[in-house]
Design an enzyme around this catalytic site. Sequence first.
Site, mmCIF file in Angstrom:
data_model
loop_
_atom_site.group_PDB
_atom_site.id
_atom_site.type_symbol
_atom_site.label_atom_id
_atom_site.label_comp_id
_atom_site.label_asym_id
_atom_site.label_seq_id
_atom_site.Cartn_x
_atom_site.Cartn_y
_atom_site.Cartn_z
ATOM 1 N N PHE A 1 114.129 28.907 -11.559
ATOM 2 C CA PHE A 1 112.879 29.482 -12.049
ATOM 3 C C PHE A 1 113.046 30.975 -12.328
ATOM 4 O O PHE A 1 113.585 31.713 -11.510
ATOM 5 C CB PHE A 1 111.764 29.257 -11.034
ATOM 6 C CG PHE A 1 110.413 29.569 -11.592
ATOM 7 C CD1 PHE A 1 109.772 28.665 -12.426
ATOM 8 C CD2 PHE A 1 109.795 30.780 -11.318
ATOM 9 C CE1 PHE A 1 108.533 28.972 -12.977
ATOM 10 C CE2 PHE A 1 108.560 31.092 -11.864
ATOM 11 C CZ PHE A 1 107.934 30.179 -12.690
ATOM 12 N N ASP B 1 112.574 24.058 -21.358
ATOM 13 C CA ASP B 1 112.978 23.586 -20.032
ATOM 14 C C ASP B 1 113.238 22.085 -20.141
ATOM 15 O O ASP B 1 114.318 21.672 -20.534
ATOM 16 C CB ASP B 1 111.856 23.956 -19.052
ATOM 17 C CG ASP B 1 112.183 23.652 -17.606
ATOM 18 O OD1 ASP B 1 113.367 23.583 -17.267
ATOM 19 O OD2 ASP B 1 111.240 23.504 -16.807
ATOM 20 N N ARG C 1 104.847 38.714 -16.231
ATOM 21 C CA ARG C 1 105.152 38.719 -17.677
ATOM 22 C C ARG C 1 105.537 40.102 -18.170
ATOM 23 O O ARG C 1 106.165 40.249 -19.214
ATOM 24 C CB ARG C 1 103.927 38.271 -18.490
ATOM 25 C CG ARG C 1 103.467 36.847 -18.258
ATOM 26 C CD ARG C 1 102.433 36.467 -19.320
ATOM 27 N NE ARG C 1 101.674 35.272 -18.978
ATOM 28 C CZ ARG C 1 102.070 34.029 -19.225
ATOM 29 N NH1 ARG C 1 103.226 33.807 -19.785
ATOM 30 N NH2 ARG C 1 101.300 33.005 -18.898
ATOM 31 N N GLU D 1 109.492 30.485 -29.245
ATOM 32 C CA GLU D 1 109.076 30.091 -27.886
ATOM 33 C C GLU D 1 109.790 30.923 -26.829
ATOM 34 O O GLU D 1 110.856 31.473 -27.080
ATOM 35 C CB GLU D 1 109.415 28.597 -27.659
ATOM 36 C CG GLU D 1 108.200 27.691 -27.645
ATOM 37 C CD GLU D 1 107.333 27.805 -26.401
ATOM 38 O OE1 GLU D 1 107.268 28.878 -25.778
ATOM 39 O OE2 GLU D 1 106.703 26.796 -26.051
ATOM 40 N N ASP D 2 109.182 30.973 -25.645
ATOM 41 C CA ASP D 2 109.818 31.715 -24.556
ATOM 42 C C ASP D 2 110.943 30.924 -23.903
ATOM 43 O O ASP D 2 112.007 31.454 -23.626
ATOM 44 C CB ASP D 2 108.772 32.130 -23.505
ATOM 45 C CG ASP D 2 107.946 30.969 -22.969
ATOM 46 O OD1 ASP D 2 108.045 29.840 -23.489
ATOM 47 O OD2 ASP D 2 107.166 31.185 -22.017
#
Length: 178
Positions: free
Chosen positions: A155, A106, A168, A102-103
């Site tokens: 963020f 959070d 991205r 996964e990136d």
Amino acid sequence: MKNIIVKDKEFKLLLSEAKIKGSIKNIADKINKDLEGKNPLFLAVLNGSFMFAADLMKNITIPCEICFVKLTSYQGMQSGGKVKEVFGLSERIDGRTVVIVEDIVDSGRTMQQLLESLSSRNPKEIRIATFLFKPGSLQCNLKLDYVAFEIPNDFVVGYGLDYDGYGRNFGEVYTLVK
Ligand code: IMP
Ligand code: MG
């Protein structure tokens, strides 16, 4: 290093390409050791993990497979929450050692739903490899096996992560300038 603009917001460098490379090599080395002989199936979650998955896999030296899935969200029947389902997983995972790639984790809700969905397909074991982790934001009980970077609760974009679809493409990670 110059700040970048993504859509209407300004971001500054958080993680350089060299730093990213080094950390990914370290977690790949751990995976190579931990999962030797287990023939793991890496399951990369699109879109955000595409760069991480590519760089991670280049450092994996044990026999393994990789496949790519998407999570589709729909409004669940119960308590108004969004439910995420795994889309595009044609491989059988029963009896397999699965490594989710996964990136970012959070709140952890996406990962928790993914784990629930995959568990029902009877894998032998599920491990989690995430590029980024925001410990200050976590709202679930999750065991993250391989984390490239813990970052503050701000963020970020770049290296696969987006702001409204953009950003991205950067090879580094940038954090919002407030
Ligand atoms: P969760 O809160 O752990 O369920 O994360 C949900 C999703 O939000 C992640 O898979 C990312 O796609 C996105 N996300 C969370 N934090 C960031 C960020 O800082 N930048 C870009 N996307 C993020
Ligand atoms: Mg994601």
